[in-house]
Enzyme design. Structure first.
Site, short mmCIF file in Angstrom:
data_model
loop_
_atom_site.label_atom_id
_atom_site.label_comp_id
_atom_site.label_asym_id
_atom_site.label_seq_id
_atom_site.Cartn_x
_atom_site.Cartn_y
_atom_site.Cartn_z
CD GLN A 327 -1.50 -2.26 2.12
OE1 GLN A 327 -0.35 -2.68 2.04
NE2 GLN A 327 -2.42 -2.79 2.92
CD GLN A 349 -1.97 -3.38 -2.00
OE1 GLN A 349 -0.96 -4.01 -2.30
NE2 GLN A 349 -2.77 -3.75 -1.02
CG ASP A 350 -4.37 0.73 -0.91
OD1 ASP A 350 -5.14 0.03 -1.60
OD2 ASP A 350 -4.16 0.52 0.29
CG ASP A 371 -8.05 -3.41 -3.08
OD1 ASP A 371 -8.80 -4.02 -3.87
OD2 ASP A 371 -7.57 -3.95 -2.06
NE ARG A 439 -9.60 -6.56 -2.88
CZ ARG A 439 -8.61 -7.25 -2.29
NH1 ARG A 439 -8.76 -8.54 -2.06
NH2 ARG A 439 -7.50 -6.64 -1.95
#
Length: 532
Positions: A327, A349-350, A371, A439
Site C-alpha cells: 500500500q 496498490q491504493d 484496490d 471488491r
C-alpha cells in the site's frame, strides 16, 4: 448512565412512527439528534484526550507510533465533523440540503473512527495496553445512532420533495443533450454540462481559463511556486502554510513546471485552497512512502488534504514506491466539497484514497493495481480514465475497494462516463493478471459504473469477493448502460447485492443526486454533467 439514557431515548423514538403524533412536535427529533450528537462529541473528546503523546508511549516501532499519531488526527477531525453537524441543527428547521450536510459530516465522523482502528490493527498495536481503545466501539455505535436518526426523520421524508423542487427549476433549463432516457429527462430535467453548483462562479473561471507555462492569470493575492526561485515560494508546502487559517476566500497557488519531491498536507484549518499546475506530467508532486517502509496506509500519501473546498487542476500526484512496497497512496482526500480537474494520480496498490466527505473528479487519469481507488467518500468520477497497471506476480487488479460501514452513510463510488482500461505496460501481459471492477472492503460497500466504456480486461464475473461470502448480501454494486467488450453482464456475479440498474436506480448516483453537485460544483468552473 448518560449513555444508557441516550440508548433508551433512541429506542423510544425509533419505535414510534411519525404518524403517531411526532409530526406535530417538529423539533422533538431535532432535539433528540442534538443530544445524540453532543454525546458523540463528548465520547470523541474523551478518546482523543486519552491517546498518549509520543513521550508517554511504551516502546513501539515507527509504524505503530505513526498509527497512534493518525488516531490523534482522526479524532480531532471527528470532533470537528460532529461539531459542524451540531451547528447545522441550531436553527429552527432542518431542510433537505442541511440534512444532507449533516448526514455527510456524520458519515465522515464514523469513517474517521473506523480508520483509526484499522490503522492500529494494520500496525499490530496491542490494543489492550491503551484505555482509549476500550471506548472506540461505543464511539462508533454512538455516531451510527446519530446517522440512523437523521436518516429516519429527515432524509427519507424529503427525497421526493427534493426531486420536485429541483425538477420545477430545471425543466425550463433542459439544454444538455446527455443521451439519457426521455422519461428521465421529462421527470428530472437536464442542465448544461458544467460543475456542481457549490463551486462559485469565480472558481469555475479559474478552472476553465486557459493556462500555459507562461500564461496563468493571477489575482493580486495569488501566489506562485517555482523551484528556480522566480516565484513567491520554492515549495508547495511553504505556500500552503502561508495561507491564513480559516480564510473563507479562495487562495490560488500556481505551481510552475517541475518535479516537486515533497509531502504536502492541507490541514482542516486551511480552507478553499486551489493548486493550479502547468499540466499533467509537467507539474508533478512525488513521494515514495509506503506500508512496506513502515508507514501506515493513511500516512503514506504524497498529498493529503482535509481542508474544505480544496481544488486542483492540471498536475500529477504520484507515489513511486512501486508494487513491491504494497500500500502506497498518492493522494488522500478528506476535504469536503473538493474537486479535481485534468489531474493524474499514479501509483500501484491504493493509489487514490477517497477517504471521506464529498468529492468530484473530472477528466482525470488514475493508474494503479490492487484496490487503487478506495475509501469511504461520496465521490463521482466523470469522464475520467482508469488504467490498470502491471501488478506483482500472482496478484489481481481491482479498480475499486469501497469502504462503507453503515447503511445510513451517504457514501460510495460512482464511475460515470469513464474509460476503464489497461495501461500500456499491462497490455502485453494482460492475460496473466485477472482484473475486476471492485471488491467489498467493508460490509456495506457501494460502487456503481454507469455509461462507461469497460475494456476487455474485465473478467466476465465483473466483481471479486473480499473473503468468502463477506458482504455479498449487504453491498450494493451496480452497472448501468456500460459499453465495450468488458460490459457484457451475462456471466456477472449473482450476489444478492449486485444489480443491473434501471434508470430509477442510476439517477441516485449522478452528480446531482449523489453529491448534491448542482449546489456546489458550478462554483468551481469544472465542467460536469449532473444527470445521466
Amino acid at each position: 448512565m448518560a449513555s444508557q439514557f441516550l440508548v433508551l431515548l433512541i429506542i423510544i423514538f425509533l419505535s414510534v412512527s411519525p404518524s403517531e403524533g411526532y409530526n406535530d412536535q417538529a423539533l422533538a427529533p431535532q432535539i433528540l439528534t442534538q443530544i445524540a450528537v453532543k454525546t458523540s462529541i463528548a465520547q470523541a473528546q474523551t478518546i482523543r484526550a486519552s491517546i498518549p503523546p509520543v513521550y508517554e508511549r511504551p516502546p513501539m516501532d515507527e509504524k505503530q507510533s505513526q498509527a497512534m499519531d493518525d488516531c490523534m488526527e482522526l479524532y480531532d477531525l471527528t470532533v470537528g465533523s460532529l461539531t459542524d453537524g451540531l451547528l447545522i441543527m441550531t436553527g429552527s428547521s432542518l431542510g433537505w440540503n442541511k440534512a444532507v450536510d449533516l448526514q455527510s459530516y456524520l458519515s465522515a465522523a464514523l469513517t474517521n473512527v473506523v480508520t483509526c482502528l484499522d490503522g492500529l490493527q494494520e500496525a499490530k498495536v496491542n490494543l489492550r495496553l491503551y484505555s482509549f481503545t476500550n471506548h472506540m466501539s461505543n464511539a462508533s455505535w454512538g455516531v451510527s445512532n446519530c446517522l440512523a436518526l437523521v436518516k429516519k426523520f429527515w432524509i427519507k421524508t424529503v427525497d421526493s420533495e427534493q426531486i420536485y423542487v429541483r425538477n420545477r427549476r430545471l425543466l425550463s433549463d433542459a439544454r444538455e443533450d446527455d443521451g439519457g432516457d426521455d422519461d428521465f429527462i421529462s421527470q428530472y430535467g437536464s442542465v448544461d454540462d458544467g460543475f456542481p453548483s457549490w463551486l462559485s462562479r469565480e472558481d469555475r473561471r479559474l478552472l476553465l481559463q486557459k493556462t500555459t507555462k507562461n500564461g496563468v492569470k493571477l489575482a493580486t493575492n495569488d501566489v506562485t511556486v517555482a523551484q528556480d526561485g522566480s516565484g513567491d515560494f520554492t515549495t508547495i508546502s511553504d505556500a500552503i502554510n502561508a495561507v491564513p487559517n480559516n480564510n473563507p476566500n479562495r487562495s490560488v497557488i500556481y505551481v510552475t513546471a517541475g518535479v516537486y519531491e515533497e509531502y504536502v498536507s492541507v490541514p482542516s484549518n486551511k480552507f478553499n485552497i486551489m493548486l493550479i499546475g502547468d499540466g499533467q506530467d509537467v507539474t508533478v508532486i512525488t513521494g515514495n512512502r509506503s506500508v512496506g517502509d513502515n508507514s501506515t496506509t493513511f500516512n503514506s500519501a504524497t498529498l493529503a488534504t482535509v481542508g474544505k473546498g480544496f481544488i486542483a487542476r492540471d498536475l500529477t500526484i504520484e507515489n513511486t514506491a512501486g508494487a513491491i512496497k504494497q500500500q502506497a497512496v498518492a493522494l488522500r482526500v478528506g476535504a469536503d466539497l473538493s474537486a479535481f480537474y485534468r489531474c493524474s494520480f499514479k501509483g500501484y496498490q491504493d493509489t487514490l484514497y477517497v477517504h471521506s466527505l464529498r468529492q468530484f473528479y473530472r477528466e482525470c487519469d488514475i493508474y494503479g493495481t490492487v484496490d487503487f481507488i478506495f475509501g469511504n467518500a461520496a465521490v463521482v468520477f466523470q469522464n475520467c480514465n482508469l488504467f490498470a497497471r502491471t501488478p506483482l506476480s500472482g496478484q489481481q487488479n481491482i479498480f475499486t475497494a469501497q469502504g462503507r460501514t453503515d447503511p445510513n452513510q451517504n457514501t460510495g463510488i460512482s464511475i460515470h462516463k469513464c474509460n476503464v482500461t489497461a495501461a500500456p505496460e499491462l497490455v502485453p501481459v494482460i492475460s496473466s493478471f485477472p482484473t475486476y471492477l471492485g471488491r467489498p472492503w467493508k460490509l456495506y460497500s457501494r460502487t456503481v459504473y454507469m455509461k462507461s466504456y469497460l475494456d476487455g480486461l474485465i473478467q466476465p464475473a465483473g466483481w471479486l469477493e473480499w473473503s468468502g461470502d463477506f458482504a455479498l448480501s449487504t453491498l450494493y454494486y451496480g452497472e448501468y448502460k456500460n459499453e465495450g467488450p468488458g460490459s457484457n453482464t451475462s456471466q456477472r456475479v449473482t450476489w444478492p447485492g449486485y444489480h443491473l440498474m434501471k434508470i430509477s436506480d442510476a439517477q441516485n448516483f449522478t452528480v446531482r443526486s449523489f453529491i448534491s453537485g448542482d449546489i456546489w460544483l458550478p462554483g468551481t468552473s469544472i465542467p460536469h454533467g449532473i444527470s445521466l
